[in-house]
Design a protein around this motif. Structure first.
Motif, short mmCIF file in Angstrom:
data_model
loop_
_atom_site.label_atom_id
_atom_site.label_comp_id
_atom_site.label_asym_id
_atom_site.label_seq_id
_atom_site.Cartn_x
_atom_site.Cartn_y
_atom_site.Cartn_z
N ASN A 90 0.82 -1.22 0.00
CA ASN A 90 0.00 0.00 0.00
C ASN A 90 0.85 1.26 0.00
O ASN A 90 0.56 2.23 -0.72
N ARG A 91 1.89 1.27 0.83
CA ARG A 91 2.77 2.46 0.88
C ARG A 91 3.59 2.60 -0.40
O ARG A 91 3.85 3.71 -0.85
N PHE A 92 3.99 1.47 -0.99
CA PHE A 92 4.70 1.51 -2.27
C PHE A 92 3.82 2.17 -3.32
O PHE A 92 4.24 3.10 -4.02
N LEU A 93 2.58 1.68 -3.45
CA LEU A 93 1.67 2.19 -4.48
C LEU A 93 1.37 3.68 -4.28
O LEU A 93 1.25 4.43 -5.26
N TYR A 94 1.28 4.10 -3.03
CA TYR A 94 0.93 5.50 -2.76
C TYR A 94 2.11 6.44 -2.96
O TYR A 94 1.96 7.54 -3.51
N ASN A 95 3.30 6.03 -2.56
CA ASN A 95 4.46 6.93 -2.55
C ASN A 95 5.31 6.91 -3.82
O ASN A 95 5.95 7.91 -4.13
N TYR A 96 5.31 5.80 -4.54
CA TYR A 96 6.13 5.71 -5.75
C TYR A 96 5.82 6.81 -6.77
O TYR A 96 6.75 7.40 -7.34
N PRO A 97 4.53 7.13 -7.03
CA PRO A 97 4.25 8.20 -8.00
C PRO A 97 4.88 9.54 -7.64
O PRO A 97 5.33 10.28 -8.52
#
Length: 317
Positions: free
Chosen positions: A160-167
């Protein structure tokens, strides 16, 4: 690779203050604690991720990319592991279940930041048409998106944190690379509009926003803050924020050990009853505690710096 821009350092200092302040606010008992905590958490970690990715474009044309990655292991992964072990001892947590299987847990930001840098390095080493490359940067996000949320790998990679912060990292990477950030910072109308959009969105839409909507809200806040720090001298050239911005890693790693020492009932600190103090007094106490914790973290890192090996293990430099 080590070029420093004063207003960016000041923004990093502001961001690390918000991190500490947000953790100080957690669990505190006074009326505005929850909304203030929510306000900070709408943008403070995306802001950090954005600032971290702003100069990542330099990796693409740098020689010794693997050497760069090795340095990031020492700077990010080693401190993440060492301090996670210390935190497990301090809080009596299980390293495997609470750290490894939860993507770094307390220090998730360092783990994800390393992953994002590693992605940039790997993609930059592959011979691909420049017109296609922007789409290649979407592949890691799509790969994690389709990962089973209940799988072990999903936990390790902090899905979840990967998906939210990567962009935020990739957007900053391309803005820095294409110098588009300069145009954003020089445009008063865009800066003010983004600040207004953020405030309106926070006030009226926060509870109904999806993760995507929350991300858009964070982007408005980030662009607005970049505009403010670039154009308002006392913010962009603030010596205290600049000082904090140069040691964000040290503050981030150490502050957890201090924030838990502050009682949730702030009235007890002032020797008063909860009903006899105002929210503004509570906020003031939280700010003072946050600044004190930051200074203690800096002092601790200065003391440790005299032991070079220990400093390298604890802080990666």
């Amino acid at each position: 690779m080590n070029e420093r821009i004063v207003y960016i350092d000041s923004m990093k200092g502001f961001a690390i203050f918000l991190v500490v302040f947000g953790h100080v606010l957690q669990g505190k008992i006074f009326p505005v604690a929850v909304p203030l905590h929510e306000l900070i958490y709408t943008f403070h970690m995306p802001l950090f991720m954005f600032l971290s990715g702003l100069f990542a474009y330099k990796v693409e044309n740098a020689t010794g990319k693997l050497t760069f990655l090795k340095k990031k292991v020492l700077l990010l992964i080693v401190p993440c592991l060492v301090w996670s072990i210390l935190m497990c001892i301090y809080k009596k947590e299980n390293f495997l279940n609470d750290v490894v299987l939860r993507g770094g847990y307390h220090y998730w930001f360092l783990f994800l930041l390393f992953l994002f840098f590693a992605i940039i390095v790997v993609i930059s080493m592959v011979k691909i048409d420049r017109r296609v490359k922007p789409f290649i940067y979407l592949l890691p996000w799509l790969t994690i998106y389709f990962l089973d949320s209940d799988s072990i790998m999903s936990g390790i990679l902090n899905k979840n944190r990967f998906l939210y912060n990567y962009p935020f990292f990739v957007i900053a990477f391309y803005l820095g690379k294409n110098k588009g950030i300069i145009n954003i910072l020089s445009n008063w109308k865009l800066g003010i509009s983004c600040l207004a959009a953020y405030l309106i969105g926070y006030k009226f839409l926060l509870t109904s926003l999806s993760s995507f909507g929350g991300g858009i809200l964070a982007i408005f806040a980030i662009i607005g803050l970049l505009f403010l720090f670039k154009n308002i001298k006392w913010l962009g050239e603030n010596m205290i924020l600049k000082k904090w911005g140069n040691v964000t890693l040290e503050i981030y790693l150490v502050h957890y050990f201090f924030t838990g020492l502050i009682p949730n009932d702030l009235a007890s600190i002032m020797g008063a009853s909860l009903l006899s103090i105002s929210s503004m007094q509570c906020i003031f106490v939280c700010i003072v505690c946050s600044v004190a914790i930051i200074q203690l973290c800096i002092y601790f890192s200065i003391v440790i710096s005299e032991k070079k090996f220990l400093h390298k293990i604890l802080f990666g430099r």
